[in-house]
Each structure stands twice: as C-alpha cells, then as structure tokens.
Design a protein around this motif. Structure first.
Motif, PDB file in Angstrom:
ATOM      1  N   ASN A 299      31.137  87.149  27.355  1.00 25.83           N
ATOM      2  CA  ASN A 299      30.003  87.077  26.434  1.00 25.83           C
ATOM      3  C   ASN A 299      29.871  85.701  25.802  1.00 25.83           C
ATOM      4  N   CYS A 300      30.933  84.900  25.843  1.00 29.42           N
ATOM      5  CA  CYS A 300      30.912  83.576  25.222  1.00 29.42           C
ATOM      6  C   CYS A 300      30.837  82.455  26.246  1.00 29.42           C
ATOM      7  N   VAL A 321      37.808  70.922  18.035  1.00 28.53           N
ATOM      8  CA  VAL A 321      37.007  72.142  18.053  1.00 28.53           C
ATOM      9  C   VAL A 321      37.030  72.725  16.647  1.00 28.53           C
ATOM     10  N   ALA A 322      35.865  72.917  16.055  1.00 27.12           N
ATOM     11  CA  ALA A 322      35.774  73.405  14.680  1.00 27.12           C
ATOM     12  C   ALA A 322      36.012  74.912  14.629  1.00 27.12           C
ATOM     13  N   MET A 323      36.679  75.358  13.593  1.00 29.96           N
ATOM     14  CA  MET A 323      36.784  76.779  13.310  1.00 29.96           C
ATOM     15  C   MET A 323      35.482  77.247  12.644  1.00 29.96           C
ATOM     16  N   ALA A 324      35.237  78.548  12.688  1.00 31.72           N
ATOM     17  CA  ALA A 324      33.990  79.098  12.145  1.00 31.72           C
ATOM     18  C   ALA A 324      33.800  78.732  10.678  1.00 31.72           C
ATOM     19  N   ALA A 415      32.040  77.485  19.055  1.00 33.50           N
ATOM     20  CA  ALA A 415      33.016  76.848  19.949  1.00 33.50           C
ATOM     21  C   ALA A 415      34.378  77.517  19.830  1.00 33.50           C
ATOM     22  N   GLU A 416      34.731  77.984  18.651  1.00 34.14           N
ATOM     23  CA  GLU A 416      36.004  78.673  18.463  1.00 34.14           C
ATOM     24  C   GLU A 416      36.110  79.884  19.384  1.00 34.14           C
ATOM     25  N   TRP A 417      35.029  80.635  19.488  1.00 35.69           N
ATOM     26  CA  TRP A 417      35.029  81.811  20.368  1.00 35.69           C
ATOM     27  C   TRP A 417      35.194  81.403  21.814  1.00 35.69           C
ATOM     28  N   MET A 418      34.523  80.338  22.225  1.00 41.10           N
ATOM     29  CA  MET A 418      34.650  79.862  23.602  1.00 41.10           C
ATOM     30  C   MET A 418      36.086  79.441  23.891  1.00 41.10           C
ATOM     31  N   LEU A 419      36.696  78.771  22.932  1.00 40.34           N
ATOM     32  CA  LEU A 419      38.072  78.304  23.097  1.00 40.34           C
ATOM     33  C   LEU A 419      39.013  79.462  23.365  1.00 40.34           C
ATOM     34  N   THR A 424      43.195  79.691  28.681  1.00 38.15           N
ATOM     35  CA  THR A 424      44.087  78.689  29.282  1.00 38.15           C
ATOM     36  C   THR A 424      44.520  77.639  28.273  1.00 38.15           C
ATOM     37  N   ILE A 425      43.559  77.081  27.567  1.00 32.54           N
ATOM     38  CA  ILE A 425      43.821  75.911  26.733  1.00 32.54           C
ATOM     39  C   ILE A 425      44.826  76.215  25.631  1.00 32.54           C
TER      40      ILE A 425
END
Length: 450
Positions: A299-300, A321-324, A415-419, A424-425
C-alpha cells in the motif's frame, strides 16, 4: 418548595457543561497514533495543538526516560538511545485515557529519486479481468465460469493440477482439455479472502471462436510508468510509486510473482483537467542505467534492488528520512521528470498531515503551486506517483493520488511508512549499529514492526 426538584436540573447542567469541556481534548486524544517513531536524539513530540487551557491537564508517563513524567505544556524529554518506550497518557495526572508506543530508531539517510521508471509486473497465476457469454451451436448463451462462482479479480493458479502463468497457456489448456467433455478442476485465489478455493467448470464449444471456452478473460502481466522515490546506496534498495499496483480493469491489488524496473523517457504530457486526470507518456529504455527487480508490492509503494547505482540523480547528497512527527504544514518541494529524463524541482504546499492514514497509504494532502509545473501538467498526473517530497532537507514522502475534481491537489504517502515497507534498509541499519555497539538491547528495536 421542593429543593430536590431544583437540584436535578442544575446537576444535569453541570454534567452537560463538564461533558462539553472535556469533549474537545478527548477528540484530540483520538488523533494520537497508537505507535509513533522518533529518531535518536530527538524530542518525544506529542504536540496535540490543544488550547492553552488544556495543556497542563494531560500528564505523560514514559518508562525508560528521565524525566519519566511531563505535562503537555512542558518541554518533552529527548530519546537518547534506540528502544521501545511505553507511554501512558493521564487526564489531570490521575485518570488513564490513552496508551501508545514510541519506538526510538536510528537516523536513516537515502538519496532522493525523481527518475521516471518503467514498471513491469508478472502476476502470480493469471487474474480474471472479464467475463463473456459463450454462444453454443444452438444459439444459446452460457457462462460456465460465472455459474461456478468465479469473480472478477480472482487469481487462477491451476487447471487440472497444472500451474498456469500466461494467458495463452490458459486458453490452450481449456481448449485441449475441453475436447474430452469432462469438467475442469480449477484452483483460484479469492479476491475477497485472499485464500485459495476449488471449483469445477465444464468448457463449452464456442461457435464464434471455434474453440472450447469457459467465459473468462484473463491477464498475466501489467506495465506502466512511475517515479522512483529514493535509493539507499549501501544496500542498493529503492522505493517507488508510493502506492500499491492494481489491475486497471478490476482495481484489485496484483499478487506479485516477479517484476522489474527500467529507466524511462517522458516523451509527452497529457494535461490534467477537472474530472480528467492527466498522464505522463513514457517510453521504456531498457538500456538506460536504471535496472532492477521488484520484490514487494504494498500500500506504500513498490520495493526492490537495483543492479547498479543510478547515475541520473538530482543530487548526490543523501538526506535523512523524516519521521511523521517531523512533518509540518507549509512549503515543500517535489522532484520529478516532465521531459526526457531530466529531474527537476518544483514547489508544493503540504496542506494537511494525517499520521493515522497508513492503511490506505494516504498520509498527507498536498497542493502543487509551482506555476511552471501547473502550466505543463495542470497539477498531479499519472506517472508522477512516487515523486519524492522534500521539506527542510528531509525526505518526508511521495506523491500518490490526485483529486479528480481538483488536479492541483492530491495525497502523499509518508516516507517513514515507505522505509518500513522496504523490508531491507532498516535490517541493514540494525545490523550495522549492532556491530558498532555491544548493547544487545538495540537489536530488538530495529526489527521491522509489521
């Protein structure tokens, strides 16, 4: 005079007044996410934007931090090391009203994308994308598959014990096996339950096509143009698109079997207008420097690994990468391609942040306000999905959906959700941190939370 009768209405008025006074803070409390992530060294940000009157009414108790308690209007403590922190929210410092978990995680840096990419996906089995009646030699109409309960969006994976992977394979199997006159045993995955089910379907000879059919149209792959969101050099992992890939006919998520991404050139733009979303017109360039696989369709966004480092980048500098909790309403920028393969920067506005919208991948509302981009595209268009959103030199999200009746506005995924969906990362970062620190307690907080 009966004073008791006078006291009852007064008491009711007091209860109603207290209820109205408490309604506002409790409404804000419902907006607190059950799980929040913050970076090591950052303050525990639990700002609720309550009126000043209420700021000293809520007390926070956090295990593992000093000071362990603080009120909403006071300076929040700093998370000094990775770990999971349990937070208890108490009204007037006494009444428990909310619990949440705060995960303190190490900072992750990625290189923002913006490249146009071609996306090619092979599905698991074949997806049912249509049905049509079969006319027999007497002129009578039939649809055996529909009668057997097969629905649009279901995934056909076996016929008589043989796995199917392509549209042509399904067509030939049904025609050849249908000549025996016996029912076919089919195994499908239901679009509703995502679980396999068995059914039997008897093919009928179609007078129009001169072959045996069961009344289904199926598709075995899909392709399109999107945008890469970020790239992690240490693992060659990437994130793109910002939303799940669905079938164009059924709108059902595609069960990923295999897939790949390649570079793309944007050859033209179909402008977006109210009621008519626009799109980028791209050409796949397999010889371009971007090639890689697709391992996850979520979904992300989609995720995988590139075969080599991309050379076509807007900036070589990796950014956090910023947190929400770090995202705020106001100015931001996106990177995207509107001609050829040149990545350009355009201004936007973050109008609303919605940290509780993870299930649909809709974490913010954005508006394009760059005159040049509006003149070229009319706003957010298809193919722009995945364009990275940058604010205060941090990756905060990616463009995902357009508002059909207002092309200048749309949704973005955080971006946090994508991370965390990359799978893997963070595992790599966790392993690296563990090598640098003997504190074994760090390992647990770095595991991906599903």
């Amino acid at each position: 005079m009966d004073y008791r009768k006078q006291k009852v209405p007064a008491l009711l008025l007091v209860i109603i007044f207290l209820g109205l006074c408490l309604q506002l803070p409790f409404q804000f409390l419902q907006n607190i996410p059950l799980h929040q992530r913050v970076l090591v060294g950052e303050k525990i940000n639990l700002e609720l934007n309550l009126p000043t009157f209420f700021t000293n009414q809520f007390k926070f108790e956090i295990d593992g931090l000093k000071p362990s308690t603080f009120y909403l209007g006071e300076t929040a403590p700093v998370a000094a090391k990775p770990g999971d922190l349990r937070v208890e929210v108490k009204l007037f410092g006494l009444i428990p009203v909310r619990q949440m978990m705060v995960s303190v995680v190490p900072e992750v840096k990625v290189i923002p994308g913006g490249q146009a990419i071609g996306i090619m996906v092979d599905t698991e089995g074949v997806m049912v994308v249509g049905r049509s009646s079969i006319i027999d030699d007497k002129g009578k109409r039939h649809n055996p598959a529909a009668d057997a309960g097969v629905e649009l969006g279901d995934i056909l994976i076996q016929i008589n014990g043989q796995r199917v992977e392509t549209e042509g394979q399904v067509r030939d199997l049904i025609n050849n096996l249908g000549q025996s006159g016996k029912p076919l045993k089919m195994v499908l995955i239901s679009k509703n339950s995502n679980k396999p089910y068995n059914t039997t379907v008897t093919p009928i000879f179609c007078n129009e096509t001169k072959r045996y059919r069961v009344g289904l149209f199926v598709r075995d792959s899909t392709a399109g143009v999107g945008t890469m969101t970020f790239y992690h050099p240490e693992t060659r992992s990437y994130g793109a698109l910002g939303h799940i890939i669905t079938d164009i006919d059924t709108c059902q998520p595609i069960n990923l079997n295999s897939g790949k991404v390649v570079g793309a050139n944007i050859e033209g733009i179909r402008m977006g207008k109210k009621g008519h979303p626009g799109e980028k017109l791209g050409v796949f360039r397999a010889e371009e420097e971007i090639t890689g696989n697709i391992t996850r369709n979520t979904n992300c966004g989609i995720f995988g690994r590139l075969d080599k480092d991309p050379k076509n980048i807007y900036s070589k500098k990796a950014i956090p990468v910023a947190m929400a909790s770090e995202i705020k309403e106001g100015p931001a920028e996106i990177y995207t391609v509107i001609k050829g393969n040149k990545i350009e920067k355009f201004s936007i506005e973050v109008q609303q942040v919605m940290p509780n919208g993870k299930a649909e991948g809709k974490g913010m509302i954005i508006k394009i306000n760059d005159p040049r981009l509006l003149a070229k595209t009319g706003g957010i268009i298809q193919g722009m999905s995945g364009s990275p959103i940058i604010q205060d030199n941090k990756l905060i999200g990616a463009v995902t959906h357009v508002f059909v009746n207002d092309p200048a506005r749309g949704y973005g995924v955080l971006a946090e959700w994508m991370l965390y969906n990359s799978n893997t990362i963070l595992k790599h970062v966790g392993a690296r941190k563990n090598e640098q620190n003997d504190d074994r307690g760090i390992i647990a907080c770095l595991k991906q939370r599903k």
